[in-house]
Scaffold this motif. Sequence first.
Motif, mmCIF file in Angstrom:
data_model
loop_
_atom_site.group_PDB
_atom_site.id
_atom_site.type_symbol
_atom_site.label_atom_id
_atom_site.label_comp_id
_atom_site.label_asym_id
_atom_site.label_seq_id
_atom_site.Cartn_x
_atom_site.Cartn_y
_atom_site.Cartn_z
ATOM 1 N N TYR A 80 24.579 -43.306 33.993
ATOM 2 C CA TYR A 80 24.445 -41.974 33.405
ATOM 3 C C TYR A 80 24.161 -42.076 31.909
ATOM 4 O O TYR A 80 24.431 -43.089 31.275
ATOM 5 C CB TYR A 80 25.707 -41.151 33.646
ATOM 6 N N ALA A 81 23.617 -41.000 31.340
ATOM 7 C CA ALA A 81 23.271 -40.968 29.916
ATOM 8 C C ALA A 81 24.514 -41.107 29.050
ATOM 9 O O ALA A 81 25.577 -40.575 29.376
ATOM 10 C CB ALA A 81 22.558 -39.663 29.592
ATOM 11 N N SER A 82 24.375 -41.839 27.934
ATOM 12 C CA SER A 82 25.494 -42.011 27.006
ATOM 13 C C SER A 82 25.044 -41.862 25.558
ATOM 14 O O SER A 82 25.714 -42.343 24.649
ATOM 15 C CB SER A 82 26.146 -43.384 27.213
ATOM 16 N N PHE A 83 23.906 -41.181 25.343
ATOM 17 C CA PHE A 83 23.363 -41.103 23.985
ATOM 18 C C PHE A 83 24.100 -40.130 23.077
ATOM 19 O O PHE A 83 23.771 -40.009 21.903
ATOM 20 C CB PHE A 83 21.861 -40.765 24.009
ATOM 21 N N ALA B 70 22.504 -32.110 25.707
ATOM 22 C CA ALA B 70 21.444 -32.846 26.405
ATOM 23 C C ALA B 70 22.040 -33.824 27.409
ATOM 24 O O ALA B 70 21.559 -33.940 28.549
ATOM 25 C CB ALA B 70 20.578 -33.587 25.400
ATOM 26 N N GLN B 71 23.094 -34.530 26.994
ATOM 27 C CA GLN B 71 23.710 -35.526 27.870
ATOM 28 C C GLN B 71 24.359 -34.868 29.089
ATOM 29 O O GLN B 71 24.195 -35.337 30.228
ATOM 30 C CB GLN B 71 24.757 -36.321 27.090
ATOM 31 N N GLU B 72 25.070 -33.797 28.862
ATOM 32 C CA GLU B 72 25.747 -33.114 29.978
ATOM 33 C C GLU B 72 24.743 -32.556 30.974
ATOM 34 O O GLU B 72 24.929 -32.661 32.194
ATOM 35 C CB GLU B 72 26.653 -32.004 29.439
ATOM 36 N N THR B 73 23.672 -31.968 30.465
ATOM 37 C CA THR B 73 22.654 -31.405 31.354
ATOM 38 C C THR B 73 21.957 -32.507 32.141
ATOM 39 O O THR B 73 21.745 -32.389 33.356
ATOM 40 C CB THR B 73 21.613 -30.604 30.549
ATOM 41 N N ALA B 74 21.599 -33.589 31.459
ATOM 42 C CA ALA B 74 20.935 -34.709 32.126
ATOM 43 C C ALA B 74 21.823 -35.308 33.213
ATOM 44 O O ALA B 74 21.367 -35.554 34.338
ATOM 45 C CB ALA B 74 20.556 -35.776 31.104
ATOM 46 N N MET C 203 13.581 -35.917 29.154
ATOM 47 C CA MET C 203 13.267 -34.494 29.045
ATOM 48 C C MET C 203 14.388 -33.742 28.326
ATOM 49 O O MET C 203 14.136 -32.941 27.415
ATOM 50 C CB MET C 203 13.049 -33.894 30.438
ATOM 51 N N ASN C 204 15.631 -34.006 28.706
ATOM 52 C CA ASN C 204 16.751 -33.297 28.097
ATOM 53 C C ASN C 204 16.985 -33.732 26.654
ATOM 54 O O ASN C 204 17.294 -32.905 25.796
ATOM 55 C CB ASN C 204 18.008 -33.509 28.943
ATOM 56 N N PHE C 205 16.835 -35.015 26.381
ATOM 57 C CA PHE C 205 16.976 -35.501 25.006
ATOM 58 C C PHE C 205 15.941 -34.843 24.102
ATOM 59 O O PHE C 205 16.275 -34.335 23.028
ATOM 60 C CB PHE C 205 16.814 -37.024 24.970
ATOM 61 N N ASN C 206 14.686 -34.888 24.512
ATOM 62 C CA ASN C 206 13.613 -34.367 23.669
ATOM 63 C C ASN C 206 13.830 -32.902 23.311
ATOM 64 O O ASN C 206 13.649 -32.490 22.154
ATOM 65 C CB ASN C 206 12.262 -34.541 24.349
#
Length: 400
Positions: free
Chosen positions: A200-203, A388-392, A365-368
């Motif tokens: 999962y995303a961690s940014f 962005a992270q939560e949505t992704a 997409m969510n980050f951008n």
Amino acid sequence: MSQNTLKQAKSPITVTLSGWQSSPDENQLLNRVLRGFEAKYPNIKIKYEVINSEYMDVIKTRLIGDVAPDVFYLDALEAPLLMKYSVLEPLDAYITPEFKLADFEPLMLNAFKHKGKLYGLPKDVSTLALIYNKKAFAAAGIAQPPKTWDDLVSDSKKLTVDRNHDGKIDQYGFGIAPELARQVFVIKAFNGNLVGQNGYASFAEANSLKGLQFVIDQYRRDRTAVQPTDVGATSGSDMIGQGKVAMTLEGTWAIPYLKETFPTIDMATAEVPTMNDKKGTMAFTVAYVMNRKAKHKEAAWKLIAYLTGAEGMKAWAKQGLALPTRRSVLAGLGYDNNPLYAPFVRGTEYATIWQAGENLPTMRMNFNNQFISALLGEQPLPQAMKKAQETANREIYLAN
């Protein structure tokens, strides 16, 4: 079908090939390379199709419908998903010692491996390097390109000028591209991660935000950086070509573009400045892959082997749009000794491949969307990245 069978075939075998093109010149160049292949293998004809709009959506739809091309381009970004679902033909059984697989840069080759099997051969690679306007540097009294990110920030202030004193900036110090594909090495500079161990995303974690905050601060606080849309440009290359910025980070593709479109610009290149004492850049690579349901697999392999062999790769790479992935071809073309290309070549030693598992397109997409919102001051960076992270991650969870 063996090579002897290919030679004995009465009517030509047709192999379908699909890819995209960044310019008409690129299309013409590939067609010349393909004519060279057909001259070598007269019983194989290549039907080449350019797909420039929604390329991967088209390829995926055709794979599902069993009408995909025999051979096609595959970006490292998209490779994990297609490798996972076994729609590609493993190439290991086709490769002979004469092909000299060890000649390829391992970092690029590994981008197309999955569970010990090789599914693609990288046709080229582009890293990012600093491109700067030598005349602008001289006018600002700057003797050399920045070595560190602190230097870049400091130089950007000197390079941001209002020449006619009308209150409007005529030249900004630095041109940025506010997209994830250009920021992963920035996230990693302070030991941040784009993706966590669970996939999962961690940014949005604290370490991941530190490098990104540099980008935000230079744009919002210092006002010494701009994105293309701010100055009526289409890319970093366009910004520096028009004189709207004095330096920017771009790929190898920028060199022939600037030479042709802005021939009077006096440009030079340097490695990407270090951030937090760490070298970093991005690497973008694309492979030729074979459809697992290709009708003429031996002929399809002949095409891939030619295009990624020394002869075909040299013919493709000599225009300078990207670097060859074979070390022998790179050395033969002299890119490592060419002042404009050498910083890109050195970057391949420590670059971050633009690849991070099958969920990267969702993260991108969510980050951008949210990073641009933070850049424009609509919300603080931590809040934007958390959103962005939560949505992704919610989208990734629902897709699994």
